[in-house]
Design a protein around this motif. Structure first.
Motif, short mmCIF file in Angstrom:
data_model
loop_
_atom_site.label_atom_id
_atom_site.label_comp_id
_atom_site.label_asym_id
_atom_site.label_seq_id
_atom_site.Cartn_x
_atom_site.Cartn_y
_atom_site.Cartn_z
N ASN A 314 14.34 11.28 45.51
CA ASN A 314 13.87 11.33 43.98
C ASN A 314 14.87 10.13 43.72
O ASN A 314 15.63 9.83 43.23
N PRO A 315 14.44 8.99 44.04
CA PRO A 315 15.66 7.65 43.73
C PRO A 315 15.44 7.64 42.77
O PRO A 315 16.31 6.36 42.49
N GLU A 316 14.41 7.86 40.82
CA GLU A 316 15.02 7.52 40.39
C GLU A 316 16.10 8.54 39.86
O GLU A 316 17.09 7.84 38.73
N ARG A 317 16.63 9.39 40.15
CA ARG A 317 17.68 10.50 39.71
C ARG A 317 18.83 9.66 41.07
O ARG A 317 19.94 9.67 39.67
N TYR A 321 22.44 8.24 38.72
CA TYR A 321 23.17 8.80 39.80
C TYR A 321 24.33 7.29 39.71
O TYR A 321 25.94 7.26 38.60
N TYR A 322 23.80 6.35 39.72
CA TYR A 322 24.14 4.56 40.46
C TYR A 322 25.16 4.50 38.70
O TYR A 322 25.89 3.64 38.82
N GLU A 323 24.05 4.88 37.65
CA GLU A 323 24.56 3.63 36.49
C GLU A 323 25.59 4.79 36.07
O GLU A 323 26.59 4.25 35.00
N ASP A 324 25.69 5.57 36.14
CA ASP A 324 26.68 6.53 35.48
C ASP A 324 28.11 6.16 36.29
O ASP A 324 28.69 6.45 35.63
N LEU A 325 27.70 6.23 37.81
CA LEU A 325 29.00 5.47 38.51
C LEU A 325 29.49 4.28 37.51
O LEU A 325 30.61 4.27 37.19
N SER A 326 28.51 3.84 37.23
CA SER A 326 28.68 2.58 36.78
C SER A 326 29.77 2.33 35.53
O SER A 326 30.33 2.03 34.63
N GLU A 327 28.72 3.11 34.56
CA GLU A 327 29.52 3.88 33.23
C GLU A 327 30.55 3.97 33.56
O GLU A 327 31.46 3.44 32.87
N SER A 328 31.72 5.51 34.33
CA SER A 328 32.66 5.54 34.17
C SER A 328 33.69 4.46 34.97
O SER A 328 34.37 4.17 34.37
N PHE A 329 32.68 3.59 35.78
CA PHE A 329 33.59 2.50 35.72
C PHE A 329 34.26 1.39 34.19
O PHE A 329 35.42 1.73 34.64
N VAL A 330 33.57 1.67 33.65
CA VAL A 330 33.66 0.48 32.50
C VAL A 330 34.37 1.23 31.63
O VAL A 330 35.46 0.79 30.69
N ALA A 331 34.26 2.37 31.33
CA ALA A 331 34.92 3.52 31.01
C ALA A 331 36.24 3.13 30.60
O ALA A 331 37.24 2.92 29.78
N ALA A 332 36.63 3.52 32.55
CA ALA A 332 38.25 3.14 32.54
C ALA A 332 38.34 2.10 33.20
O ALA A 332 39.88 1.78 32.32
N LEU A 333 38.12 1.01 32.36
CA LEU A 333 38.83 -0.44 32.86
C LEU A 333 38.63 -1.35 31.68
O LEU A 333 39.05 -2.36 31.76
#
Length: 444
Positions: A314-317, A321-333
């Motif tokens: 499921n490429p879209e899923r 997940y990549y977007e979630d990772l990126s958002e967590s990175f932004v939230a942390a820093l």
């Protein structure tokens, strides 16, 4: 009330005074300290403080000084800061120690830029102020010099172990600065007649037995050949055990280390490398610029000429997940690197600088970085290629094989992030800034 910080004037050398004297804490404190502020007001001129800082900042006045000292006082000490709101910048600290500790009065002054003291009158007034202080507050040793030169001289410990240096103080002539005040004990250890015959611009015996010595008319010209020769002669005169040629050679090396080096950084990394020298001591900056001029990072290898086919169900899923990772990175820093919310090329440079300044890969456990920071960073970096360069994700089960197609190449942001987070040096060798600029050249 905003005070002028040294960095507001750019990176520049400054004149630094270190004055440690005795005082009488058993008398009226305001009357005891009045001579300090009287001399300051008479002689400081254009670098006169206009802000006093204790628990809060106030416009300079004697009343503000007394209030600040009172509110900062504890059982054994009190300290206040004095600053300016306009150039030249000033960072001045007055610190007092009270019984049962030995009674001491310390004044540290930094005035930037050092070029302010190319003016003979400014230098003469500074000397007059120090002379007035010494006449009222006996010192063992006081000195004023360019900060960069002091750093290279090894001040304040001059190669001694800190505990021993604090115990012994300035027990012999370790250095001769632009301005020096030698207390009576130091004068007698050298010999009063010898000290009074020192070859220098000004040698003056003070009523309390101290000797004031000024090497050169202007403080800012300390690194000139003529001033260095005078400095070497004075030092060897006061320390006959030293060799003149050796002392002069060392001083010339210090002067050479301060000669400005023109930045010629790698073009992709110039926005990053131009920030790094300011993080080092003033005495080291020109050497660092030269080192960074010579630095050439390896060409990015985190790319493929032909994409690996996606092997996820499921490429879209996975992209989500990549977007979630990126958002967590932004939230942390985002509070430490606010620009990452804008997701621009400049954001990547800000991240490079943040991770380098914090020495991130070597301050945190590698396991934590590999499991959390590097994947989140890789997702953010890949997302930048998608949003800014029109790239397309090609998800893979193995994270480091996940790709972003940009034009005729596919890039491996997760692999780049892992290599990037190995050490402080790898932050430069595998910078986010360079990776993005290289990918940008292949944008359709």
């Amino acid at each position: 009330m905003k005070v002028l910080e040294f960095q507001d004037l750019g990176v520049a050398d400054r004149l630094r005074l270190s004055f440690e004297g005795g005082f009488n804490s058993h008398t009226d404190l305001q009357a005891e300290l009045e001579p300090i502020f009287h001399a300051l007001e008479v002689y400081a001129g254009k670098w006169m403080p206009d802000v006093v800082e204790g628990k809060r900042r106030r416009k300079y006045s004697r009343a503000a000084v007394w209030k600040a000292l009172e509110e900062e006082r504890d059982e054994t000490s009190s300290a206040i800061g004095l600053y300016r709101t306009r150039a030249p910048a000033l960072d001045m600290t007055l610190r007092l120690w009270f019984p049962p500790l030995p009674q001491r009065l310390n004044v540290w002054i930094g005035v930037q830029p050092m070029s302010f003291f190319t003016d003979t009158e400014n230098c003469r007034a500074f000397v007059d102020m120090v002379r007035a202080w010494v006449g009222r507050y006996p010192v063992a040793y006081a000195m004023a010099n360019g900060l960069a030169d002091s750093q290279m001289s090894g001040a304040p410990y001059f190669g001694r172990e800190e505990r021993a240096a604090r115990r012994d103080g300035f027990d012999k002539i370790y250095e001769v600065c632009w301005l020096n005040v030698f207390g009576p004990n130091l004068v007698e250890s050298v010999g009063r007649e010898r000290m009074l015959s020192t070859p220098a611009h000004l040698v003056e015996e003070l009523p309390n037995g101290s000797i004031l010595l000024v090497l050169w008319p202007t403080a800012a010209e300390f690194a000139s050949e003529e001033a260095r020769v005078v400095q070497a002669r004075a030092h060897v005169h006061l320390r006959p055990d030293l060799d003149f040629d050796t002392v002069l050679r060392t001083l010339r090396e210090r002067s050479a280390a301060l000669v400005p080096v023109e930045p010629r950084f790698h073009p992709d990394l110039a926005p990053l490398l131009s920030r790094l020298p300011d993080e080092f001591a003033i005495s080291e900056r020109q050497r660092k610029i030269a080192e960074l001029n010579a630095f050439r990072p390896p060409e990015p290898e985190e790319w493929l000429p032909v994409p690996l086919p996606s092997d996820v169900e499921n490429p879209e899923r996975v992209r989500s997940y990549y977007e979630d990772l990126s958002e967590s990175f932004v939230a942390a820093l985002h509070t430490k690197v606010p620009s990452i919310m804008e997701e621009t090329p400049e954001s990547l440079t800000d991240l490079d600088f943040y991770f380098w300044r914090e020495n991130f890969p070597e301050r945190y456990k590698q396991e934590l970085i590999d499991e959390h920071t590097a994947p989140a960073l890789g997702a953010y970096l890949g997302g930048m290629l998608v949003r800014r360069l029109g790239g397309t994700w090609v998800p893979r089960l193995k994270l480091e094989e996940s790709q972003v197609r940009v034009g005729k190449r596919v890039w491996l942001p997760f692999l780049r992030a892992r290599r990037y987070m190995q050490s402080r040096q790898s932050l430069l060798d595998y910078s986010l800034t360079q990776f993005f600029r290289e990918a940008e050249r292949y944008r359709p």
